[in-house]
Design a protein around this motif. Structure first.
Motif, PDB file in Angstrom:
ATOM      1  N   LEU A 174      -2.734 -10.107 -28.978  1.00  0.00           N
ATOM      2  CA  LEU A 174      -2.794 -12.248 -30.313  1.00  0.00           C
ATOM      3  C   LEU A 174      -3.023 -12.859 -29.690  1.00  0.00           C
ATOM      4  O   LEU A 174      -3.206 -13.656 -29.702  1.00  0.00           O
ATOM      5  CB  LEU A 174      -1.601 -11.745 -30.545  1.00  0.00           C
ATOM      6  CG  LEU A 174      -0.792 -12.889 -31.742  1.00  0.00           C
ATOM      7  CD1 LEU A 174      -1.957 -12.941 -33.106  1.00  0.00           C
ATOM      8  CD2 LEU A 174       0.277 -13.320 -31.607  1.00  0.00           C
ATOM      9  N   ASP A 175      -2.370 -12.969 -28.257  1.00  0.00           N
ATOM     10  CA  ASP A 175      -3.211 -13.970 -27.391  1.00  0.00           C
ATOM     11  C   ASP A 175      -4.083 -14.007 -26.537  1.00  0.00           C
ATOM     12  O   ASP A 175      -4.590 -15.002 -26.679  1.00  0.00           O
ATOM     13  CB  ASP A 175      -1.843 -13.741 -25.830  1.00  0.00           C
ATOM     14  CG  ASP A 175      -2.055 -15.715 -25.760  1.00  0.00           C
ATOM     15  OD1 ASP A 175      -1.818 -16.229 -25.226  1.00  0.00           O
ATOM     16  OD2 ASP A 175      -2.188 -15.460 -23.745  1.00  0.00           O
TER      17      ASP A 175
ATOM     18  N   TRP B 157      -6.793 -12.854 -28.899  1.00  0.00           N
ATOM     19  CA  TRP B 157      -7.598 -13.573 -29.423  1.00  0.00           C
ATOM     20  C   TRP B 157      -7.295 -14.960 -29.606  1.00  0.00           C
ATOM     21  O   TRP B 157      -8.227 -15.937 -30.591  1.00  0.00           O
ATOM     22  CB  TRP B 157      -7.567 -12.294 -31.273  1.00  0.00           C
ATOM     23  CG  TRP B 157      -8.092 -11.745 -30.909  1.00  0.00           C
ATOM     24  CD1 TRP B 157      -7.603 -10.068 -30.376  1.00  0.00           C
ATOM     25  CD2 TRP B 157      -8.841 -10.930 -30.668  1.00  0.00           C
ATOM     26  NE1 TRP B 157      -8.410  -8.985 -30.188  1.00  0.00           N
ATOM     27  CE2 TRP B 157      -9.768  -9.774 -30.534  1.00  0.00           C
ATOM     28  CE3 TRP B 157     -10.141 -11.932 -31.181  1.00  0.00           C
ATOM     29  CZ2 TRP B 157     -10.711  -9.233 -30.352  1.00  0.00           C
ATOM     30  CZ3 TRP B 157     -11.814 -11.364 -31.130  1.00  0.00           C
ATOM     31  CH2 TRP B 157     -12.081  -9.732 -30.480  1.00  0.00           C
ATOM     32  N   VAL B 158      -6.340 -15.647 -29.597  1.00  0.00           N
ATOM     33  CA  VAL B 158      -5.968 -17.039 -30.144  1.00  0.00           C
ATOM     34  C   VAL B 158      -6.803 -18.281 -29.968  1.00  0.00           C
ATOM     35  O   VAL B 158      -7.050 -18.636 -30.980  1.00  0.00           O
ATOM     36  CB  VAL B 158      -4.790 -17.023 -29.337  1.00  0.00           C
ATOM     37  CG1 VAL B 158      -4.470 -18.839 -29.809  1.00  0.00           C
ATOM     38  CG2 VAL B 158      -3.310 -15.979 -30.558  1.00  0.00           C
ATOM     39  N   ARG B 159      -7.129 -17.798 -28.508  1.00  0.00           N
ATOM     40  CA  ARG B 159      -8.394 -19.070 -27.993  1.00  0.00           C
ATOM     41  C   ARG B 159      -9.278 -19.002 -29.008  1.00  0.00           C
ATOM     42  O   ARG B 159      -9.997 -19.813 -29.509  1.00  0.00           O
ATOM     43  CB  ARG B 159      -8.301 -19.671 -26.707  1.00  0.00           C
ATOM     44  CG  ARG B 159      -7.121 -19.728 -26.102  1.00  0.00           C
ATOM     45  CD  ARG B 159      -7.145 -20.069 -24.592  1.00  0.00           C
ATOM     46  NE  ARG B 159      -5.926 -19.810 -23.932  1.00  0.00           N
ATOM     47  CZ  ARG B 159      -5.505 -20.290 -22.441  1.00  0.00           C
ATOM     48  NH1 ARG B 159      -6.108 -20.099 -21.541  1.00  0.00           N
ATOM     49  NH2 ARG B 159      -4.199 -20.102 -22.744  1.00  0.00           N
TER      50      ARG B 159
ATOM     51  N   ALA C 153      -9.971 -17.480 -31.705  1.00  0.00           N
ATOM     52  CA  ALA C 153      -9.440 -17.884 -32.848  1.00  0.00           C
ATOM     53  C   ALA C 153      -9.718 -19.173 -33.339  1.00  0.00           C
ATOM     54  O   ALA C 153      -9.912 -19.769 -34.147  1.00  0.00           O
ATOM     55  CB  ALA C 153      -8.457 -17.258 -33.598  1.00  0.00           C
ATOM     56  N   LEU C 154      -9.052 -20.237 -32.131  1.00  0.00           N
ATOM     57  CA  LEU C 154      -8.651 -21.510 -32.742  1.00  0.00           C
ATOM     58  C   LEU C 154     -10.054 -22.514 -32.533  1.00  0.00           C
ATOM     59  O   LEU C 154     -10.430 -22.934 -33.244  1.00  0.00           O
ATOM     60  CB  LEU C 154      -7.743 -22.395 -31.759  1.00  0.00           C
ATOM     61  CG  LEU C 154      -6.151 -21.932 -32.141  1.00  0.00           C
ATOM     62  CD1 LEU C 154      -5.543 -22.063 -30.687  1.00  0.00           C
ATOM     63  CD2 LEU C 154      -5.652 -22.463 -33.219  1.00  0.00           C
TER      64      LEU C 154
ATOM     65  N   TRP D 256       1.652  -8.702 -27.778  1.00  0.00           N
ATOM     66  CA  TRP D 256       1.157 -10.142 -27.609  1.00  0.00           C
ATOM     67  C   TRP D 256       0.628 -10.445 -27.300  1.00  0.00           C
ATOM     68  O   TRP D 256      -0.531 -11.413 -27.199  1.00  0.00           O
ATOM     69  CB  TRP D 256       2.546 -10.422 -27.445  1.00  0.00           C
ATOM     70  CG  TRP D 256       4.127 -10.483 -27.906  1.00  0.00           C
ATOM     71  CD1 TRP D 256       4.702  -9.340 -28.380  1.00  0.00           C
ATOM     72  CD2 TRP D 256       4.347 -11.834 -29.085  1.00  0.00           C
ATOM     73  NE1 TRP D 256       5.736  -9.932 -29.300  1.00  0.00           N
ATOM     74  CE2 TRP D 256       5.648 -11.680 -30.032  1.00  0.00           C
ATOM     75  CE3 TRP D 256       3.482 -12.986 -29.835  1.00  0.00           C
ATOM     76  CZ2 TRP D 256       5.496 -12.016 -31.060  1.00  0.00           C
ATOM     77  CZ3 TRP D 256       3.789 -13.437 -31.312  1.00  0.00           C
ATOM     78  CH2 TRP D 256       5.117 -13.179 -31.286  1.00  0.00           C
TER      79      TRP D 256
END
Lengths: 120, 186
Positions: free
Chosen positions: A53-54, A56-58, A60-61, A50
């Motif tokens: 993932l977290d 990479w989320v920012r 990626a967004l 997680w």
């Protein structure tokens, strides 16, 4: 195949010695603590996924937002260029000759009408 | 409802495995409770110290957790798990060998619990174990101390059953000589 499994008294004495060398720690507290350590590492694996993932989320967004903006800009510019091209081609193209033709039948009707008027 | 590991029946274990595969950490914890002592024994038979055995057990359970999706619940979970434990231990031994290549100990480390308790036989056995090959040492401990069969040991260590028998024979012979020496000296 030879049977090597014979277990003598001497072997039993050796096994006793080995048992004392290799005995697992006793006491439930030790095993509870080991279980807790194992489960903590398992939880780390889950959390690690997680967290990864977290992490990479920012980015990626942000990358997705930049891509959407760039795509929108490109589409807008392409549309604008198309419009410009269309209006340029309308203004600069030579006048298209308009061919008027009279259908033979109409021509005949007209002649017949003239003949009728002048004949009477 | 909390998952119980009291009834270690194959059916219960299978249910725990299936629940763990569906993501229940309670079920996996119950499997850890069921198998950690035996897993420790497998690791302890292969590595040299109690601390390494603990590390190998944790690594082994972690590998098992990650590979749980690939396990077929109809297979015996213990055999699958102990093979993973054996591999984790062998990996650790290989890493230690590389790291400690220049400083091999003359004797194996004694268990941490009872440093004062060392009679002559234990001391000499401890020394004699260093003269055995890593595989012979693992085989004799797994067989004579932990009670695994030759087939189970072969499966764990990735060797033919006949090789496990032969290793056991040679290891016993070597340690019997140690016992004889101790008895004649006393």
């Amino acid at each position: 195949m030879s049977d090597f499994s014979g277990f003598s008294n001497e072997d039993e004495a050796v096994a006793d010695g080995l048992r004392s060398l290799h005995a697992a720690p006793g006491g439930d507290a030790y095993w509870s603590e080991l279980e807790a350590r194992i489960m903590a590492r398992v939880a780390d694996v889950e959390m690690g996924w997680w967290a990864e993932l977290d992490r990479w989320v920012r980015p990626a967004l942000a990358a997705a937002a930049v891509l959407v903006l760039a795509a929108g800009l490109a589409i807008f510019r392409a549309h604008e260029a198309d419009q410009q091209l269309a209006s340029d081609s309308m203004l600069s193209s030579p006048a298209v000759p308009v061919f008027t033709g009279i259908r033979p039948a109409l021509q005949d009707d007209k002649e017949a009408a003239v003949r009728f008027l002048f004949g009477h | 409802m909390p998952l119980s590991s009291d009834a270690a029946s194959p059916g219960n274990e299978r249910a725990l495995v299936i629940a763990a595969q569906r993501g229940s950490s309670d079920a996996f914890a119950a499997l850890v409770r069921l198998h950690q002592r035996r897993a420790y024994a497998v690791c302890r038979a292969i590595v040299l110290t109690h601390e390494d055995a603990e590390d190998a057990v944790q690594e082994g359970f972690l590998h098992a957790y990650k590979a749980l999706d690939r396990f077929l619940p109809d297979q015996p979970f213990g055999a699958w798990l102990y093979r993973i434990m054996a591999n984790a231990s062998l990996d650790l031994v290989r890493r230690r060998k590389v790291r400690d290549a220049d400083e091999l100990p003359d004797t194996l480390a004694l268990p941490f619990r009872d440093p004062g308790e060392s009679d002559e036989l234990r001391r000499r056995l401890n020394q004699a174990l260093t003269t055995l090959s890593e595989r012979q040492r693992s085989v004799i401990v797994l067989h004579d101390v932990e009670g695994f069969t030759h087939g189970e040991i072969g499966n764990m260590l990735g060797i033919p059953e006949g090789t496990a028998r032969s290793d056991l024979h040679h290891a016993r012979a070597a340690l019997r000589r140690v016992l004889k020496d101790v008895r004649s000296d006393l």
